[in-house]
Scaffold this motif. Structure first.
Motif, PDB file in Angstrom:
ATOM      1  N   LEU A  34       3.639  10.249  -9.534  1.00 25.03           N
ATOM      2  CA  LEU A  34       2.949  10.724 -10.589  1.00 25.03           C
ATOM      3  C   LEU A  34       2.090  12.130 -10.340  1.00 25.03           C
ATOM      4  O   LEU A  34       2.099  12.687 -11.215  1.00 25.03           O
ATOM      5  CB  LEU A  34       1.583   9.530 -10.656  1.00 25.03           C
ATOM      6  CG  LEU A  34       0.685   9.865 -11.985  1.00 25.03           C
ATOM      7  CD1 LEU A  34       1.693   9.875 -13.314  1.00 25.03           C
ATOM      8  CD2 LEU A  34      -0.330   8.600 -12.232  1.00 25.03           C
ATOM      9  N   LEU A  35       1.725  12.181  -9.196  1.00 25.37           N
ATOM     10  CA  LEU A  35       1.099  13.531  -8.694  1.00 25.37           C
ATOM     11  C   LEU A  35       2.238  14.567  -9.155  1.00 25.37           C
ATOM     12  O   LEU A  35       1.890  15.808  -9.500  1.00 25.37           O
ATOM     13  CB  LEU A  35       0.580  13.443  -7.384  1.00 25.37           C
ATOM     14  CG  LEU A  35      -0.017  14.554  -6.847  1.00 25.37           C
ATOM     15  CD1 LEU A  35      -1.227  13.944  -5.781  1.00 25.37           C
ATOM     16  CD2 LEU A  35       0.623  15.518  -5.967  1.00 25.37           C
ATOM     17  N   SER A  60       1.806   6.731  -6.514  1.00 21.80           N
ATOM     18  CA  SER A  60       0.701   7.716  -6.736  1.00 21.80           C
ATOM     19  C   SER A  60       1.306   9.322  -6.683  1.00 21.80           C
ATOM     20  O   SER A  60       0.985  10.055  -7.260  1.00 21.80           O
ATOM     21  CB  SER A  60      -0.476   7.616  -6.101  1.00 21.80           C
ATOM     22  OG  SER A  60      -1.047   6.099  -6.250  1.00 21.80           O
ATOM     23  N   VAL A 106       2.224   1.854  -3.438  1.00 22.19           N
ATOM     24  CA  VAL A 106       1.234   2.476  -4.390  1.00 22.19           C
ATOM     25  C   VAL A 106       0.765   3.956  -3.902  1.00 22.19           C
ATOM     26  O   VAL A 106       0.984   4.676  -5.037  1.00 22.19           O
ATOM     27  CB  VAL A 106      -0.202   1.764  -4.021  1.00 22.19           C
ATOM     28  CG1 VAL A 106      -1.365   2.540  -4.748  1.00 22.19           C
ATOM     29  CG2 VAL A 106      -0.028   0.385  -4.600  1.00 22.19           C
ATOM     30  N   VAL A 107       1.129   4.410  -2.720  1.00 20.97           N
ATOM     31  CA  VAL A 107       0.853   5.609  -2.305  1.00 20.97           C
ATOM     32  C   VAL A 107       2.163   6.678  -2.961  1.00 20.97           C
ATOM     33  O   VAL A 107       1.876   7.554  -3.302  1.00 20.97           O
ATOM     34  CB  VAL A 107       0.520   5.776  -0.747  1.00 20.97           C
ATOM     35  CG1 VAL A 107       0.750   7.362  -0.446  1.00 20.97           C
ATOM     36  CG2 VAL A 107      -0.786   5.156  -0.404  1.00 20.97           C
ATOM     37  N   LEU A 162       0.740  -0.968   0.117  1.00 18.73           N
ATOM     38  CA  LEU A 162       0.247   0.175   0.024  1.00 18.73           C
ATOM     39  C   LEU A 162       0.652   1.384   0.086  1.00 18.73           C
ATOM     40  O   LEU A 162       0.590   2.313  -0.780  1.00 18.73           O
ATOM     41  CB  LEU A 162      -0.963   0.186   1.134  1.00 18.73           C
ATOM     42  CG  LEU A 162      -2.394  -0.536   0.921  1.00 18.73           C
ATOM     43  CD1 LEU A 162      -3.004  -0.461   2.435  1.00 18.73           C
ATOM     44  CD2 LEU A 162      -2.921   0.309   0.150  1.00 18.73           C
ATOM     45  N   TRP A 163       2.209   1.162   0.725  1.00 18.02           N
ATOM     46  CA  TRP A 163       2.858   2.432   0.847  1.00 18.02           C
ATOM     47  C   TRP A 163       3.539   2.710  -0.570  1.00 18.02           C
ATOM     48  O   TRP A 163       3.629   3.689  -0.972  1.00 18.02           O
ATOM     49  CB  TRP A 163       3.872   2.260   1.799  1.00 18.02           C
ATOM     50  CG  TRP A 163       3.433   2.627   3.222  1.00 18.02           C
ATOM     51  CD1 TRP A 163       3.348   1.737   4.320  1.00 18.02           C
ATOM     52  CD2 TRP A 163       3.172   4.030   3.549  1.00 18.02           C
ATOM     53  NE1 TRP A 163       3.132   2.755   5.313  1.00 18.02           N
ATOM     54  CE2 TRP A 163       2.680   3.941   4.960  1.00 18.02           C
ATOM     55  CE3 TRP A 163       3.171   5.101   2.827  1.00 18.02           C
ATOM     56  CZ2 TRP A 163       2.263   5.164   5.580  1.00 18.02           C
ATOM     57  CZ3 TRP A 163       2.708   6.344   3.565  1.00 18.02           C
ATOM     58  CH2 TRP A 163       2.350   6.256   4.897  1.00 18.02           C
ATOM     59  N   SER A 167       2.995  15.117 -12.585  1.00 14.00           N
ATOM     60  CA  SER A 167       1.729  15.882 -13.303  1.00 14.00           C
ATOM     61  C   SER A 167       1.872  17.321 -13.082  1.00 14.00           C
ATOM     62  O   SER A 167       1.586  18.020 -14.052  1.00 14.00           O
ATOM     63  CB  SER A 167       0.370  15.356 -12.839  1.00 14.00           C
ATOM     64  OG  SER A 167       0.484  13.941 -12.992  1.00 14.00           O
TER      65      SER A 167
END
Lengths: 263, 347
Positions: B19-20, B16, B12-13, B9-10, B23
């Motif tokens: 990616l943030l 993400s 993935v966070v 989960l960490w 972006s």
């Protein structure tokens, strides 16, 4: 900044007055009267939306003026829905803070001159894409107000309502699918109009940022639950900041040249 | 939650979050540089890592597989990632090398009315490849909105008083300060100046609308001025008068290319391509992108953007799953709980 001496301008100012008065009355615990004035503001906003629709002869969701007009209309039904079904209050803040703030740009900043739809906007996806985004934005703004209450250390005193942290979570869950639908329909429409789902345009990138912040929030809340309420609240507030960036700054700042210059 | 699941989960966070950040950074770069960044090899590795983590998450989190909404959203992310990678420039490179295809991911085809073409070029005009069929342009049309107002002549006098007048040839107007009689002597759809400096109307669709005015001064002096709608400063003098020719610029409503596809098998297929209404043929989508006229012959041409349809079904399926999953997970389950008076998810 300019005052609009038109029927539409008058309706916007009347709705703003109603929302402000409702906020004062609700804060002063005159619930019945406050709700009535809040509802009156909503009725005025429906009238303004209908007037605008008849002026431009298409769904008024094309430019910044129309977007803020729409946001100003949506706040009342969201407040009502959240209290009725989610046990989340905060109508005084919704009317006086969100309602007035979203109507101010329509009333004083953006031009109301009607515009024809350019070919790219003549799509069956135009209304659902923009409407989904507008609904999600106003809902997530309300979630952020609940989150800010957590950050400033306020506690919910009304026993009929859930805590501010829980309120922010419930409202974020209401708004996130709409944010997703707006994002997906936008990509789908871009494919139909321009041939690419995604063009790495600043507006697209910031809408992805908004979506990712809320995605991160749901993952963090899944991992830790309500163990770190301020972290949860900070993420929801950051989500609103990303939305404001997408809605305001990307459209208005010249550093972000892209395909959404008309939006 | 096990330690492995928490780590996952960490991860993935963290991805993400990366990616943030990318972006946000990409939004300042401009579209071409941002597109180059997100299609670069390090980012290809990033997309594969993200896809791998999604698969690992689906494998290790039983909850994810048991909740239809969560399952749909995570499968959707995989489908969108897979479809987008398959349809990307890198995806086409791999497919072309492995499968021996010669598919061009995207580009442009420019066709003049009455001619055919199968050459795919880049935005800058470099040749990218050929279509396995040719496209002939039967007709290119632009549909316009009706004008929102009639053409008018606006005169502002020394005291900033404004007169808005119809543009009828032969009409005369009296201005009081400065005192002068203004007469419209001619209207031009496309005002042009010849080699001998003679002014003439090229006719056709209005491309340079203008008015010729005669000013009769009280002294008996007569003066001519050309007022051009698109060049408002032209023809103005420092005499207290300001003229403007307000011309309703035509607003395009739709651009439509009527084409004939000539396939290798000898079959010809007719179709129309307009904005928001692409045409699909033999693995490619065609979109109305641009238009113009040959400067020498005046023949209209259309520019169609061409995109390969590789990966499209996966992306579309992912989109539907993503929307459906979000609605199911965030709305349907709590709504069910509310109406059956049960406790909502995660409350």
């Amino acid at each position: 900044m300019a005052i609009k001496f038109t029927l539409l301008g008058g309706l916007i100012y009347l709705a703003m007055t109603c929302y402000l008065a409702a906020a004062v009355l609700l804060a002063a615990r005159r619930k019945g009267l406050g709700q009535g004035v809040y509802f009156l503001g909503f009725v005025v906003m429906i009238a303004a939306f209908v007037v605008r629709w008849s002026e431009v002869e298409h769904a008024p969701l094309q430019n910044m003026f129309e977007v803020f007009l729409c946001l100003g209309m949506l706040i009342y039904p969201i407040s009502w829905f959240c209290r009725r079904f989610l046990r989340v209050g905060g109508e005084a803040a919704d009317a006086g803070f969100i309602g007035v703030l979203v109507l101010a740009p329509a009333g004083f900043v953006f031009s109301a001159s009607p515009e024809k739809l350019p070919p790219a906007l003549q799509s069956p996806l135009f209304v659902p894409h923009v409407a989904a985004y507008m609904l999600s934005y106003i809902i997530l703004a309300k979630a952020a107000v609940q989150a800010i209450a957590v950050l400033v250390g306020r506690r919910q005193s009304d026993v009929e309502l859930v805590s501010y942290e829980q309120g922010a979570y419930r409202i974020a869950k209401l708004g996130f699918p709409l944010l997703t639908i707006g994002l997906v329909l936008g990509a789908w429409w871009a494919k139909l109009a321009w041939g690419d789902f995604w063009s790495w345009d600043p507006k697209e990138l910031w809408s992805l940022v908004s979506w990712l912040v809320f995605l991160g929030y749901f993952h963090v809340r899944h991992m830790f639950g309500t163990k770190y309420p301020r972290l949860n609240a900070a993420l929801v507030t950051a989500g609103l900041a990303a939305i404001l960036m997408t809605l305001f700054v990307v459209n208005l700042a010249r550093i972000f040249a892209g395909l959404h210059s008309y939006a | 939650m096990t330690r492995f699941q928490r780590m996952e989960l960490w991860a993935v966070v963290a991805l993400s979050g990366l990616l943030l950040v990318l972006s946000m950074a990409g939004s300042f770069l401009g579209v071409p540089r941002a597109a180059a960044l997100f299609n670069s090899w390090p980012l290809v590795v990033f997309w594969f890592l993200l896809a791998f983590l999604l698969i690992a998450g689906l494998w290790s989190f039983k909850q994810l597989r048991q909740r239809p909404g969560s399952l749909m959203m995570h499968l959707a992310a995989l489908l969108v990632l897979g479809g987008a990678m398959w349809g990307s420039i890198r995806g086409h490179e791999v497919a072309n090398n492995l499968l021996g295809e010669k598919k061009v991911p995207s580009g442009y085809v420019q066709i003049s009315e009455g001619e055919a073409n199968n050459l795919i070029t880049s935005n800058a005009g470099d040749v990218l490849g050929h279509l396995p069929f040719s496209l002939a342009l039967k007709k290119f049309e632009i549909e316009y909105y009706p004008p929102s107002f009639k053409p008018t002549l606006e005169i502002v006098d020394r005291h900033e008083r404004q007169m808005v007048l119809p543009t009828e040839v032969g009409r005369k107007f009296a201005v009081t300060d400065p005192q002068v009689e203004v007469e419209i002597t001619r209207s031009y759809a496309t005002l042009m100046v010849g080699e001998d400096r003679e002014v003439f109307d090229a006719g056709g669709a209005p491309r340079n609308p203008a008015l010729k005015l005669r000013l009769n001064w009280p002294s008996g002096q007569t003066e001519f001025r050309y007022i051009i709608a698109r060049f408002p400063e032209f023809g103005q003098k420092d005499d207290g008068l300001r003229f403007s020719f307000l011309w309703p610029e035509p607003r395009p409503k739709q651009f439509t290319s009527s084409v004939i596809v000539n396939g290798n098998n000898g079959h010809a297929v007719s179709g129309t391509i307009s904005v928001n209404h692409p045409m699909h043929y033999n693995g490619y989508h065609f979109y109305q992108s641009d238009c113009g006229e040959d400067p020498e012959t005046g023949t209209p041409y259309t520019v169609l953007s061409v995109t390969s349809d590789s990966g499209l079904p996966a992306v579309l399926a992912g989109f539907i799953l993503l929307m459906g999953g979000a609605v199911w997970h965030c709305w349907a389950r709590p709504a069910w709980a509310f109406f059956t008076r049960r406790r909502g998810d995660g409350d």
